[in-house]
Write a protein that holds these residues in place. Structure first.
Motif, PDB file in Angstrom:
ATOM      1  N   LEU A   1       0.852  -1.185   0.000  1.00 22.68           N
ATOM      2  CA  LEU A   1       0.000   0.000   0.000  1.00 22.68           C
ATOM      3  C   LEU A   1       0.890   1.238   0.000  1.00 22.68           C
ATOM      4  O   LEU A   1       1.762   1.381   0.864  1.00 22.68           O
ATOM      5  CB  LEU A   1      -0.908   0.002   1.228  1.00 22.68           C
ATOM      6  N   LEU A   2       0.668   2.122  -0.983  1.00 23.37           N
ATOM      7  CA  LEU A   2       1.451   3.347  -1.113  1.00 23.37           C
ATOM      8  C   LEU A   2       0.591   4.546  -0.742  1.00 23.37           C
ATOM      9  O   LEU A   2      -0.447   4.793  -1.362  1.00 23.37           O
ATOM     10  CB  LEU A   2       1.967   3.502  -2.553  1.00 23.37           C
ATOM     11  N   GLY A   3       1.007   5.283   0.280  1.00 25.34           N
ATOM     12  CA  GLY A   3       0.351   6.530   0.643  1.00 25.34           C
ATOM     13  C   GLY A   3       1.196   7.706   0.193  1.00 25.34           C
ATOM     14  O   GLY A   3       2.429   7.660   0.310  1.00 25.34           O
ATOM     15  N   VAL A   4       0.560   8.735  -0.337  1.00 28.14           N
ATOM     16  CA  VAL A   4       1.257   9.934  -0.794  1.00 28.14           C
ATOM     17  C   VAL A   4       0.596  11.151  -0.147  1.00 28.14           C
ATOM     18  O   VAL A   4      -0.631  11.296  -0.200  1.00 28.14           O
ATOM     19  CB  VAL A   4       1.213  10.054  -2.332  1.00 28.14           C
TER      20      VAL A   4
ATOM     21  N   SER B   1      -3.693   5.712   4.877  1.00 32.43           N
ATOM     22  CA  SER B   1      -3.074   4.388   4.747  1.00 32.43           C
ATOM     23  C   SER B   1      -2.730   3.798   6.105  1.00 32.43           C
ATOM     24  O   SER B   1      -2.916   2.598   6.340  1.00 32.43           O
ATOM     25  CB  SER B   1      -1.813   4.497   3.877  1.00 32.43           C
ATOM     26  N   VAL B   2      -2.214   4.623   7.017  1.00 25.90           N
ATOM     27  CA  VAL B   2      -1.916   4.148   8.372  1.00 25.90           C
ATOM     28  C   VAL B   2      -3.181   3.637   9.042  1.00 25.90           C
ATOM     29  O   VAL B   2      -3.204   2.548   9.641  1.00 25.90           O
ATOM     30  CB  VAL B   2      -1.263   5.274   9.209  1.00 25.90           C
TER      31      VAL B   2
ATOM     32  N   HIS C   1       3.188  -4.653   2.696  1.00 26.52           N
ATOM     33  CA  HIS C   1       4.181  -3.603   2.891  1.00 26.52           C
ATOM     34  C   HIS C   1       3.474  -2.252   2.884  1.00 26.52           C
ATOM     35  O   HIS C   1       2.546  -2.042   2.090  1.00 26.52           O
ATOM     36  CB  HIS C   1       5.235  -3.594   1.773  1.00 26.52           C
ATOM     37  N   LEU C   2       3.924  -1.345   3.723  1.00 24.26           N
ATOM     38  CA  LEU C   2       3.375   0.007   3.767  1.00 24.26           C
ATOM     39  C   LEU C   2       4.460   0.991   3.351  1.00 24.26           C
ATOM     40  O   LEU C   2       5.544   1.032   3.940  1.00 24.26           O
ATOM     41  CB  LEU C   2       2.885   0.337   5.180  1.00 24.26           C
TER      42      LEU C   2
ATOM     43  N   LEU D   1       8.100   1.581   5.042  1.00 18.64           N
ATOM     44  CA  LEU D   1       9.134   2.445   4.486  1.00 18.64           C
ATOM     45  C   LEU D   1       8.566   3.854   4.395  1.00 18.64           C
ATOM     46  O   LEU D   1       7.507   4.064   3.799  1.00 18.64           O
ATOM     47  CB  LEU D   1       9.553   1.951   3.092  1.00 18.64           C
ATOM     48  N   VAL D   2       9.251   4.839   4.973  1.00 22.33           N
ATOM     49  CA  VAL D   2       8.821   6.231   4.942  1.00 22.33           C
ATOM     50  C   VAL D   2       9.857   7.041   4.175  1.00 22.33           C
ATOM     51  O   VAL D   2      11.052   6.975   4.486  1.00 22.33           O
ATOM     52  CB  VAL D   2       8.650   6.805   6.370  1.00 22.33           C
TER      53      VAL D   2
END
Length: 506
Positions: free
Chosen positions: A324-327, A334-335, A347-348, A445-446
């Protein structure tokens, strides 16, 4: 058995016998009289017809007799003199000998539209050739005109229901859906959502045609993959547009502000993101509620509603065990989703995001700036104002080229209304997932641009610090939206690809 006389009123008045058009009298009142008798489908008093179509000084009864004589000649033949029935006090048409197109659609309800088959809906849509009795306006006959307008408005609503249902069902076949979307826009020219859907269908149809031509000359890997735009609904009924592109293991990008599935696909600002993430994966992305191709009339713009939208897209796409990709602000969404559904996400990845919205951070200067921006967005969004454009361009993509800046300006006009854009910006200020960061249990991953002017760098670091085991990557850029020609975008892709390529990066 003799075929019935066909009277068509869903458009210009048209009368046919045995599929041959009958030439009607040139008098508009005479033709209007025929249409009225056919539609009301019951005996009418002569004095009522006289009051409806003729003024007293014109000898209404003589005018009515004249019109009836003209109609009798054209709608009856040698074998049938009884289609038009008259006596000293009343006039009627024999309903058993008529086929009036309105009768096939007059009582269709919204519930029936939902359950009818697509081919049945297409048959109903084909009956409409225009507005009810188009071109047969009689402004000097107010009673008739009120009757005609009432029916026209009601039938427009029925037609709109049918067309909307067909557009929604046939989005996967843009060439087939396009004429219904065009008819719907003609019917509702001020509906922005309809206009956006029409543009999307036109582009999709064009892409399909280009791809078919290209397939004759190119191998399957020699041209850009297409995207399929689909729709699902959130629990509160809001329709969410999502797109699927590429092939391979899935990755879902949560919706961010100022998104438009079709414009992004063609844009110099987002195209490299889509192409790169679709190269080895099936990329699923969607437009936020109140934004892009999703419903604009969404009352609830809360964090909870946005999490529900993400849930709906993941469910509609059949995704499970996906990265999941948050932008930007969708990092918070997403969190919240991962905490609620840890078993669904492998994976986040969080880029350019924050745990606390601008109002929750408690910085008075930042709050004042964002509140002023909310007002500015409401008043200036989508207008060709260089100062307004520069403000947002400098915040999001200060390193952009003129072409990218011009596209970003167009995106503002297409992605949301001024009211929705300001409401969304205001809602982002209240987002806060800081208290649940410690509950994130998937590998995370941030990433954050070092000189990001849209979201403070420290917010990205705080986001990573609050998530157990999260890895933080500092990207050397000032762009909130990483551009394709800057090294930071290549670094972003390498980090993300490496992160999701292993089963357990921790």
């Amino acid at each position: 058995m003799k075929s019935p006389l066909q009277i068509k009123v869903l458009g210009e008045l048209l009368v046919l016998r045995d599929a041959q058009e009958i030439l009607l009298p040139p008098s508009k009142k005479t033709r209007a009289l025929l249409a009225y008798l056919a539609v009301v489908n019951r005996r009418q008093r002569r004095d009522h017809l006289c009051e409806m179509f003729w003024d007293a000084p014109d000898d209404p009864r003589a005018s009515l007799r004249w019109s009836l004589s003209k109609l009798r000649r054209v709608i009856s033949d040698d074998e049938d003199q009884s289609c038009l029935g008259t006596d000293r006090s009343s006039v009627s048409l024999d309903a058993d000998k008529l086929d009036v197109d309105l009768q096939h659609v007059a009582h269709i309800t919204a519930k029936e539209v939902r359950v009818l088959g697509t081919s049945d809906l297409e048959t109903l849509a084909a009956r409409f050739r225009g507005r009810f009795l188009e071109g047969l306006e009689l402004p000097r006959c107010p009673v008739f005109e009120a009757w005609r307008t009432f029916h026209a408005d009601a039938l427009d609503r029925t037609r709109s229901l049918i067309l909307r249902a067909l557009v929604e069902r046939l989005r996967g076949e843009p060439e087939r859906a396009l004429p219904y979307a065009q008819a719907l826009q003609s019917l509702e020219p001020s509906d922005v959502q309809v206009s956006l859907e029409l543009k999307s269908l036109v582009t999709s149809a064009r892409q399909n045609a280009t791809r078919l031509r290209s397939d004759e000359y190119l191998g399957p890997s020699e041209h850009r993959h297409s995207q399929a735009i689909r729709y699902c609904r959130s629990p509160d009924g809001v329709r969410i547009a999502y797109a699927v592109s590429g092939r391979g293991p899935p990755i879902l990008r949560a919706a961010h502000w100022m998104s438009h599935l079709q414009y992004e696909w063609e844009s110099p600002v987002w195209q490299h993101w889509i192409d790169s993430l679709s190269r080895e994966n099936t990329l699923v992305r969607y437009d936020e509620r109140g934004n892009g191709l999703s419903d604009w009339n969404a009352d609830d713009l809360s964090l909870a509603a946005m999490v529900s939208d993400l849930e709906s897209v993941a469910n509609a796409s059949g995704l499970n065990g996906f990265p999941l990709l948050g932008v930007s602000q969708s990092c918070a969404v997403s969190v919240a989703y991962v905490v609620r559904h840890p078993e669904r996400v492998s994976h986040l990845i969080l880029y350019g995001g924050y745990a606390r919205g601008w109002r929750k951070r408690g910085n008075r200067r930042e709050i004042d700036i964002h509140e002023a921006m909310t007002t500015l967005i409401r008043e200036g969004w989508g207008k060709d104002n260089p100062a307004f454009r520069q403000l947002f361009t400098e915040a999001f993509i200060p390193g952009a080229s003129r072409k990218q800046m011009a596209w970003f300006n167009d995106l503002q006009k297409e992605t949301a209304s001024p009211v929705n854009a300001s409401r969304l910006h205001y809602a982002f200020g209240d987002m806060d997932v800081s208290t649940i960061l410690g509950e994130v249990s998937v590998p995370t991953l941030v990433l954050h641009a070092r000189n990001d002017a849209a979201v403070p760098f420290e917010e990205g670091r705080a986001l990573a610090a609050g998530i157990p085991g999260a890895r933080f990557v500092d990207l050397n850029s000032a762009n909130h939206i990483l551009l394709g020609d800057e090294p930071a975008f290549g670094d972003f892709l390498r980090e993300v690809t490496s992160f999701i390529s292993v089963a357990d990066p921790t």
